[in-house]
Structures are given as C-alpha cells and as structure tokens.
Design a protein around this motif. Structure first.
Motif, PDB file in Angstrom:
ATOM      1  N   ARG A  93      68.346  64.918  49.298  1.00 25.55           N
ATOM      2  CA  ARG A  93      67.577  63.831  49.930  1.00 25.55           C
ATOM      3  C   ARG A  93      67.269  62.741  48.916  1.00 25.55           C
ATOM      4  N   LEU A  94      67.416  61.491  49.344  1.00 26.59           N
ATOM      5  CA  LEU A  94      67.173  60.335  48.490  1.00 26.59           C
ATOM      6  C   LEU A  94      66.230  59.396  49.218  1.00 26.59           C
ATOM      7  N   VAL A  95      65.085  59.078  48.606  1.00 32.61           N
ATOM      8  CA  VAL A  95      64.089  58.202  49.227  1.00 32.61           C
ATOM      9  C   VAL A  95      64.094  56.866  48.483  1.00 32.61           C
ATOM     10  N   VAL A  96      64.388  55.797  49.221  1.00 29.63           N
ATOM     11  CA  VAL A  96      64.580  54.480  48.613  1.00 29.63           C
ATOM     12  C   VAL A  96      63.595  53.494  49.232  1.00 29.63           C
ATOM     13  N   GLY A  97      62.883  52.765  48.397  1.00 27.87           N
ATOM     14  CA  GLY A  97      61.901  51.803  48.866  1.00 27.87           C
ATOM     15  C   GLY A  97      62.331  50.367  48.626  1.00 27.87           C
ATOM     16  N   ALA A  98      61.945  49.470  49.531  1.00 23.66           N
ATOM     17  CA  ALA A  98      62.224  48.038  49.407  1.00 23.66           C
ATOM     18  C   ALA A  98      61.311  47.289  50.359  1.00 23.66           C
ATOM     19  N   THR A  99      61.251  45.972  50.211  1.00 22.83           N
ATOM     20  CA  THR A  99      60.486  45.173  51.171  1.00 22.83           C
ATOM     21  C   THR A  99      61.148  45.259  52.539  1.00 22.83           C
ATOM     22  N   ALA A 100      60.366  45.017  53.579  1.00 19.39           N
ATOM     23  CA  ALA A 100      60.863  45.195  54.941  1.00 19.39           C
ATOM     24  C   ALA A 100      62.037  44.274  55.243  1.00 19.39           C
ATOM     25  N   VAL A 101      61.926  42.990  54.885  1.00 19.23           N
ATOM     26  CA  VAL A 101      62.995  42.047  55.205  1.00 19.23           C
ATOM     27  C   VAL A 101      64.261  42.373  54.435  1.00 19.23           C
ATOM     28  N   PHE A 102      64.138  42.614  53.142  1.00 19.97           N
ATOM     29  CA  PHE A 102      65.315  42.941  52.334  1.00 19.97           C
ATOM     30  C   PHE A 102      65.967  44.223  52.836  1.00 19.97           C
ATOM     31  N   GLY A 103      65.142  45.172  53.223  1.00 18.65           N
ATOM     32  CA  GLY A 103      65.681  46.421  53.740  1.00 18.65           C
ATOM     33  C   GLY A 103      66.478  46.223  55.010  1.00 18.65           C
ATOM     34  N   ARG A 104      65.952  45.421  55.919  1.00 20.79           N
ATOM     35  CA  ARG A 104      66.648  45.184  57.179  1.00 20.79           C
ATOM     36  C   ARG A 104      67.917  44.355  56.973  1.00 20.79           C
ATOM     37  N   MET A 105      67.835  43.335  56.112  1.00 18.65           N
ATOM     38  CA  MET A 105      68.931  42.391  55.990  1.00 18.65           C
ATOM     39  C   MET A 105      70.092  42.906  55.153  1.00 18.65           C
ATOM     40  N   TRP A 106      69.808  43.749  54.169  1.00 22.73           N
ATOM     41  CA  TRP A 106      70.885  44.138  53.244  1.00 22.73           C
ATOM     42  C   TRP A 106      70.937  45.635  52.965  1.00 22.73           C
ATOM     43  N   LEU A 107      69.794  46.232  52.634  1.00 23.38           N
ATOM     44  CA  LEU A 107      69.801  47.601  52.141  1.00 23.38           C
ATOM     45  C   LEU A 107      70.250  48.607  53.192  1.00 23.38           C
ATOM     46  N   THR A 108      69.867  48.406  54.443  1.00 24.20           N
ATOM     47  CA  THR A 108      70.250  49.356  55.494  1.00 24.20           C
ATOM     48  C   THR A 108      71.763  49.471  55.599  1.00 24.20           C
TER      49      THR A 108
END
Length: 309
Positions: A93-108
């Motif tokens: 399992r890997l838990v990764v944190g980021a801001t909500a917008v950055f997460g939605r726009m790129w990280l996902t």
C-alpha cells in the motif's frame, strides 16, 4: 544480544498490560511469555515491568526500552521488506498526499498509469489543501508547493517549478478595465484563496524591481478551494492569481487573459517529500522515479501559450 522474539513479546505485554492476554495473542503459554520478558530484564539488569496479581505496568526503564524496542522492530520489518523488494516487484500500500486541485488535474491520472505498470501496488490518494504531517497522517509521499520550512526528518526531491499567473476573463476586463500596476488592483475585484491550513488569505505575489512583493487584496469573493477561484474568474467575477497548471488550457482557449506579466513572481518550486528513513521501500522508490520521469512540463509550454495571448 536480545532475541527479536523476546523483544516482540515484551512489546505485546506492554501493550496489553497483561501476560495472559499477550500470550493468547502471540499463541504462547503465559509461562513462556513471562520467561521471555524475564530474559530481557536479566540481560539488562533492570526491571522493565511492575507486576501485581491484577495488573502489569511499565517502569521508567521499561518505558524507555519500549520506545527503542518499537524502533528495532520497525527497522527489522523495513529491512525484511527491503530485502524482499530486491527480488520481487513492488507491492503493498502506498499513501500519497497532494492538494485537491493538483490531485484531480494531474496526480490521479499518473496513479492510474502507475498501477497499470505495477498492479500489486495499492495507491491511496489523500487530496487535501491543509498542511500534512507525513508521520502523523500516515503518508508515504507528499507533493508540496513552495519552500520547505519543516524539513526535519524529511527527504525532498525537486519535482518541477510552476509559474503563478495573474489573469481575468475577457468579459470582466471589458467592463472593469485592464490593471497595469499593483496599485491598480485596488480598484478591481480580486478573487482570493483562503488557505485552510491556517485560515489566512493567500496574498497575491509579484516581482517589483527585482524584489518579491506580497499583498493581500480586497475583493468580493473568497474561497478555500482553488478550483472555485478559477471558476469564478472564468465566470467574470474578477482578477485571480493561480498556478499555471490550473489555467494554461484556459489561457490557450481565451477563457482567461494574462495580466501584468512583467510583474509576475518567480516560479514556485514543487517537491516530492518523504520521510527520512534508513530503509525506503521499493514501492516508494519506484513511484518517485515514475513521477520524476513523467514530471509535468507546464512551464515549458507556458511561453508558447502566452505568445498567442
């Protein structure tokens, strides 16, 4: 040298505050459990536990030993995972944190692609604009913007830089006029972001005569979500200052117009941050390498987009 099993037994007894319960959880006899702790105490020459007929408690030495024992077992578990990782594909399992917008726009999207390559890795994305504590929040990796202040016990890898963009919609500028200076913005509606980490308004940032300048603007709309600020700007509600990755497509499409480009602040750094451990699991290392290989290139594309504006 203290037995690994004896240390694990001591930790369980300390946690349960009972030899009988610890023995049951470990699948041992109560006598074997008691002897395991007694061997450690004999080797150390100190009592680790207060024993009564009704309860078990830690001595001051026991409390200190328990802290170190946890680290020993954690290091041993990490070592086992590290050795196993050298001969196996990444898993776990890997838990990764980021801001909500950055997460939605790129990280996902990156997480989805990573799992196509490494399906044995389960990824949990924690998308939150609040400041995160990796250890307390159980995060393996966090993507952070700006200069890092609390870098103790952390490893930070430079990820990319992003230009902050001052912009507004064509409709807004047609009705309110085009600001040319920082002081001109006082007569405009400035859309503001309230940082949920500390509750303060995020100031607009500029570079003026080679120096960084920050100013909290007045305005008619405040939001604690960057996507809401962007939506308000596109709708013609006022002037916004946003990361280029949020607005580059809108600039290219003409939904937003760049303003006061000569006063824009220096690009903001983004880092991949993880805990400074002697042993870093393979899934963390591989995921970081994957992100670095696929790092975004918004800064490289921005001049081309601005040339058309």
């Amino acid at each position: 040298m203290h037995s690994y099993n004896n240390i694990a037994t001591f930790i369980e007894v300390a946690r349960c505050r009972s030899f009988a319960e610890a023995a049951s959880r470990l699948g041992l006899s109560t006598s074997a459990t008691s002897k395991a702790v007694a061997r450690i105490e004999e080797d150390l020459g100190v009592k680790l536990l207060h024993r009564t007929t009704r309860s078990v408690g830690l001595t001051p030495e026991g409390t200190r030993f328990l802290e170190g024992a946890h680290r020993i077992l954690d290091d041993m578990d990490s070592l086992v995972r590290e050795i196993t990782d050298t001969r196996e594909t990444p898993r776990g399992r890997l838990v990764v944190g980021a801001t909500a917008v950055f997460g939605r726009m790129w990280l996902t999207g990156q997480a989805v692609e990573f799992r196509r390559l490494y399906p044995d890795v389960e990824i949990e994305l924690v998308l939150d604009d609040r400041a995160s504590d990796l250890a307390a929040d159980g995060l393996d990796i966090v993507i952070r913007a700006g200069e890092l202040e609390d870098n103790a016990n952390l490893v930070a890898r430079k990820f990319f830089e992003d230009q902050t963009v001052l912009c507004a919609s064509p409709d807004y500028l047609a009705s309110a006029g085009i600001p040319m200076t920082i002081d001109d913005l006082d007569a405009h509606c400035c859309l503001q972001f309230r940082n949920p980490a500390h509750g303060r308004l995020y100031p607009f940032r500029f570079t003026l005569k080679g120096h960084s300048v920050s100013k909290v603007m007045g305005g008619g709309l405040i939001a604690n979500d960057g996507a809401a600020v962007k939506a308000a700007a596109i709708a013609g509600a006022g002037v916004a200052q946003l990361p280029s990755y949020m607005v580059i497509e809108d600039l290219e499409a003409g939904r937003l117009v760049p303003l006061m480009r000569r006063l824009w602040p220096i690009p903001q750094p983004y880092h991949l941050v993880y805990l400074d451990r002697r042993l870093v699991s393979k899934r963390i290392r591989v995921f970081i390498d994957f992100l670095l290989k696929n790092r975004p290139d918004w800064s490289a594309n921005l001049p081309r987009v601005l040339a058309r504006s």
